[in-house]
Motif scaffolding. Structure first.
Motif, short mmCIF file in Angstrom:
data_model
loop_
_atom_site.label_atom_id
_atom_site.label_comp_id
_atom_site.label_asym_id
_atom_site.label_seq_id
_atom_site.Cartn_x
_atom_site.Cartn_y
_atom_site.Cartn_z
N VAL A 42 0.74 -1.19 0.03
CA VAL A 42 -0.16 -0.13 0.03
C VAL A 42 0.81 1.28 0.04
O VAL A 42 0.54 2.17 -0.69
N GLN A 43 2.01 1.19 0.76
CA GLN A 43 2.88 2.42 0.79
C GLN A 43 3.51 2.69 -0.60
O GLN A 43 3.48 3.76 -1.13
N GLY A 44 3.65 1.55 -1.42
CA GLY A 44 4.38 1.60 -2.52
C GLY A 44 3.29 2.22 -3.51
O GLY A 44 3.76 3.01 -4.68
N LEU A 45 2.05 2.10 -3.44
CA LEU A 45 0.96 2.65 -4.24
C LEU A 45 0.55 3.96 -3.90
O LEU A 45 0.40 4.96 -4.69
N LEU A 46 0.52 4.27 -2.64
CA LEU A 46 0.05 5.58 -2.26
C LEU A 46 1.15 6.61 -1.52
O LEU A 46 0.77 7.69 -1.21
#
Length: 568
Positions: free
Chosen positions: A421-425
């Motif tokens: 999720v961190q990589g996406l957002l």
């Protein structure tokens, strides 16, 4: 009484083992005091350090001030387990059937040893001599129950059958928490509570009835009470494990390095706990077995006070393999050395002349749980097969599951999902709360991005006068929505110059909803940052809504009330 006599337990304890292992690893002189530190505090120290005034719990600077010649070592469980293996091997060569509770402490059945050597006293002498040949001092304790035997070993006492309760009665109640391998971390809090209640001796706690303990304390207190009364503890096999729970790992290529052993141990631990989870059980006694290319079989049993987690299992497998492989590297192997000629010292020094011993053809316990191939004490060839066998299992309810339903593996999967999720957002999209210092509930939480160092904005250990009293709100409303507090006449309620309500609160309106107020606590005026230009008086209060709908923590400033938290 005859049934109790057949279950005698022998405990062998090496005092100050972390300090002994640290001194052996550093090749220190026997006259050098040693301490072992964890988080900058003393967790273990040698007898010479204690004679100089060093105690567990001291900070490093204070310990060095009391003993300037102190040798400081860091806490290293891998080192402690690796250097304890020669001691366990020496004991196992004398009396098979060893179960390791932790590095520095092991237990075994006393009945077979006493029958083989003639008496319990002679068996204890033989074990002390065997351990002394490795260059280590030890103490022996024998009693009907394992926990009593462990406490007796600290006093080198042989407790007569049926007298365990009398032996324990005069000991301080703090002895119930002195051995971490027999109880969980909550035992320290229990001992502190018992001490504050006036139960200063184990006998005082044992005088309580089981019903009184069960109705006033937790599950751990029931186990501690049984220990205090020297009642029979869990059987050697509380539940027979299914044969399909055993996991094996063929080592191809064979393992002769510690890093490869650690990888294999982690892999096997995950497989084992997957099978345990499928069977809805947890492991409390684990047999670690290794087979070598020369046909040798080495085995060691680890016993735990609480059900093992995957991380705990992997640690014990790594420690055991590290100890076996380190012995092999220190001893070396020669084709002519087909007979065992003593036990290597923990520092790896050569044996003293005349230390040779002959293996017996019939082990005193009649068991081959902890055996090696005839004539071997350490592996003479690389390891080709690893096996983990749960010797004792309990229901899975005995193991406290993690927040997301797993025992560690599920949490790791959840963490990987959050990293995705961190990589996406972005990195700030996933935040983790850390306890911080402050007076209000919002101030005591520092939100840090997942993966960053968990450092709070303020030290929570510092004194915070005027801090909100416990318990803290279960839910903290960061945006502080506005609410209206009114009296019975419908007039707004605020604070007088004396810090009191202008009228008794009777109604609270939050958006379109209106509740009647049943009770309140406070108000508590806040006078913070009085030196700043933007200083403004503030106040907090707790409001209980009628019919126990909820309890709110209100924060007021500039004649406006805000909902700051919700209590369960």
């Amino acid at each position: 009484m005859s049934a109790r006599r057949t279950s005698r337990v022998l405990a062998l304890w090496c005092p100050d083992w972390p300090a002994v292992a640290a001194a052996a690893a550093a090749d220190l002189a026997p006259t050098r005091p040693v301490v072992v530190l964890h988080a900058n505090r003393v967790v273990a120290c040698s007898q010479l350090a204690r004679s100089a005034g060093v105690r567990r719990g001291l900070r490093r600077r204070e310990a060095q001030a009391r003993c300037p010649d102190l040798y400081v070592a860091r806490d290293d469980p891998d080192r402690d387990a690796r250097l304890f293996e020669p001691v366990a091997t020496a004991v196992d060569a004398t009396v098979p059937g060893v179960e390791v509770l932790r590095p520095g402490l092991l237990v075994l059945a006393a009945r077979g040893a006493a029958r083989f050597f003639g008496s319990e006293e002679q068996a204890a002498e033989q074990l002390v001599d065997a351990v002394a040949a490795t260059g280590v001092e030890c103490r022996i304790g024998i009693a009907d129950e394992m926990s009593t035997a462990v406490l007796a070993a600290r006093r080198a006492a042989l407790v007569a059958p049926g007298t365990g309760a009398q032996f324990l009665a005069s000991l301080p109640v703090s002895e119930l928490a002195v051995e971490p391998s027999l109880a969980g971390p909550e035992r320290v809090d229990l001992v502190d509570l018992l001490h504050r209640l006036g139960l200063r001796r184990i006998g005082d706690f044992a005088a309580l009835t089981p019903a009184e303990v069960a109705s006033r304390f937790g599950v751990d207190a029931i186990a501690a009470h049984r220990c205090a009364r020297a009642e029979p503890e869990r059987a050697p096999a509380a539940r027979p494990p299914a044969p399909d729970l055993t996991v094996e790992y063929p080592c191809d290529p064979p393992i002769d390095r510690i890093d490869a052993a650690a990888f294999a141990g982690r892999l096997l631990a995950v497989r084992l706990h997957d099978r345990l989870a499928d069977a809805a059980v947890a492991c409390t006694r684990l047999a670690v077995t290794a087979e070598t290319a020369a046909g040798e079989r080495l085995s060691r049993i680890w016993r735990c006070a609480e059900p093992l987690t995957p991380e705990g299992t992997a640690d014990r497998v790594r420690w055991q393999l590290d100890g076996w492989l380190t012995q092999r590297a220190l001893r070396g192997h020669h084709p002519d050395h087909d007979e065992w000629t003593g036990i290597a010292t923990i520092g790896g020094q050569a044996e003293r002349p005349g230390a040779s011993r002959t293996r017996r053809t019939a082990p005193p316990n009649g068991s081959a749980d902890n055996t090696v191939a005839p004539g071997r004490a350490v592996p003479a060839a690389p390891i080709v097969l690893l096996r983990l066998e749960p010797v004792e299992v309990v229901t899975a309810g005995a193991l406290q599951l993690g927040l997301w339903g797993g025992e560690g593996e599920q949490e790791e999967r959840f963490r990987r999902a959050l990293v995705r999720v961190q990589g996406l957002l972005g990195g700030e999209a996933v935040l983790k709360g850390v306890l911080s210092g402050g007076r209000g509930p919002a101030e005591r939480i520092t939100l840090i991005a997942l993966g960053d160092e968990l450092s709070p904005a303020a030290d929570p250990a510092l004194p915070w006068p005027g801090r909100l009293p416990i318990p803290a709100p279960a839910v903290v409303l960061v945006d502080r929505p506005e609410v209206i507090l009114e009296s019975a006449a419908g007039a707004p309620v605020w604070i007088t110059d004396r810090g009191l309500f202008t009228a008794d609160p009777a109604h609270l309106r939050w958006g379109t909803k209106d509740w009647q107020v049943a009770a309140w606590s406070g108000p508590w005026p806040l006078d913070e940052r009085w030196w700043s230009d933007g200083h403004a008086d503030a106040v907090r209060a707790q409001i209980l809504l009628r019919d126990d709908v909820m309890v709110l923590l209100l924060f007021g400033r500039d004649h406006i009330w805000h909902a700051e938290g919700l209590y369960d």
